[in-house]
Design a protein around this motif. Structure first.
Motif, mmCIF file in Angstrom:
data_model
loop_
_atom_site.group_PDB
_atom_site.id
_atom_site.type_symbol
_atom_site.label_atom_id
_atom_site.label_comp_id
_atom_site.label_asym_id
_atom_site.label_seq_id
_atom_site.Cartn_x
_atom_site.Cartn_y
_atom_site.Cartn_z
ATOM 1 N N ALA A 107 36.478 38.734 35.950
ATOM 2 C CA ALA A 107 35.266 38.332 36.680
ATOM 3 C C ALA A 107 35.644 37.562 37.950
ATOM 4 O O ALA A 107 35.087 37.815 39.032
ATOM 5 N N LEU A 108 36.581 36.621 37.839
ATOM 6 C CA LEU A 108 37.025 35.860 39.007
ATOM 7 C C LEU A 108 37.656 36.766 40.063
ATOM 8 O O LEU A 108 37.385 36.627 41.262
ATOM 9 N N ALA A 109 38.493 37.679 39.628
ATOM 10 C CA ALA A 109 39.154 38.584 40.572
ATOM 11 C C ALA A 109 38.132 39.477 41.275
ATOM 12 O O ALA A 109 38.210 39.676 42.494
ATOM 13 N N ALA A 110 37.173 40.002 40.524
ATOM 14 C CA ALA A 110 36.146 40.863 41.118
ATOM 15 C C ALA A 110 35.289 40.076 42.109
ATOM 16 O O ALA A 110 34.962 40.568 43.191
ATOM 17 N N LEU A 117 34.006 45.122 34.533
ATOM 18 C CA LEU A 117 34.786 44.273 35.433
ATOM 19 C C LEU A 117 36.132 44.895 35.768
ATOM 20 O O LEU A 117 36.583 44.826 36.911
ATOM 21 N N VAL A 118 36.755 45.520 34.777
ATOM 22 C CA VAL A 118 38.027 46.201 35.033
ATOM 23 C C VAL A 118 37.800 47.327 36.046
ATOM 24 O O VAL A 118 38.555 47.470 37.016
ATOM 25 N N GLU A 119 36.750 48.094 35.849
ATOM 26 C CA GLU A 119 36.420 49.179 36.778
ATOM 27 C C GLU A 119 36.142 48.620 38.180
ATOM 28 O O GLU A 119 36.605 49.166 39.183
ATOM 29 N N SER A 120 35.410 47.524 38.248
ATOM 30 C CA SER A 120 35.099 46.900 39.542
ATOM 31 C C SER A 120 36.363 46.427 40.242
ATOM 32 O O SER A 120 36.508 46.594 41.461
ATOM 33 N N CYS A 121 37.265 45.816 39.498
ATOM 34 C CA CYS A 121 38.516 45.353 40.104
ATOM 35 C C CYS A 121 39.293 46.523 40.691
ATOM 36 O O CYS A 121 39.870 46.411 41.780
ATOM 37 N N GLY A 122 39.302 47.640 39.992
ATOM 38 C CA GLY A 122 39.964 48.835 40.516
ATOM 39 C C GLY A 122 39.303 49.318 41.797
ATOM 40 O O GLY A 122 39.973 49.604 42.789
ATOM 41 N N ALA A 123 37.973 49.377 41.789
ATOM 42 C CA ALA A 123 37.232 49.865 42.956
ATOM 43 C C ALA A 123 37.346 48.921 44.148
ATOM 44 O O ALA A 123 37.332 49.365 45.300
#
Length: 148
Positions: A32-35, A92-98
């Motif tokens: 969440a923080l990274a995104a 969130l994992v998907e968002s970080c990738g995108a």
């Protein structure tokens, strides 16, 4: 600036998150923080090691994370978040990738989990396997480093 952005012509400070704990809630919040950082234009690095590494494996590897802080298993906690309209770990994992968050899987961490080489990782993340020197080199001056 107050909104987290840098003045024109100045790169915003980055954030490096060391994700060592395999507890679901800690891994969830690190992503969440990274995104959030990436969404406001701050460079972000997730350095994933130890019992948190399964989040980087496919099919979904996060199922094998340690229980959430309330003792619930990862699948139950993920369902709880989804039912309340909150961002799930999968989202969130998907968002970080995108959003282009840099993800570094710790080589020593893989070995500590019994892998001689890095196993296959999620196709929606660009995961590199490296060590602490790579993290420390990548996190430039002025960056914040947070241990999760």
């Amino acid at each position: 600036m107050a909104d987290g952005t840098a003045p024109p012509g100045i790169a915003p400070p980055g954030i490096a998150l060391v994700v060592q704990s395999g507890g679901f809630d800690r891994v969830h919040y690190a992503f969440a923080l990274a995104a959030a950082a990436a969404a406001i234009g701050r460079p972000a690095i997730l350095f994933v090691t130890g019992r948190a590494l399964p989040v980087l494996t496919p099919d979904p590897g996060w199922h094998s994370l340690d229980p959430a802080d309330d003792g619930s298993p990862p699948v139950e906690r993920e369902r709880y978040l989804a039912e309340r309209g909150l961002a799930t770990l999968a989202e969130l994992v998907e968002s970080c990738g995108a959003l282009g968050v840099r993800v570094i899987a710790c080589e020593l961490g893989w070995r500590s989990l019994g892998h001689d080489a890095a196993p296959p990782t999620r196709p929606d993340l660009r995961v590199e396997t490296a060590g602490l020197v790579t993290l420390l080199t990548a996190a430039g001056p002025g960056w914040q480093t947070v241990f999760v």
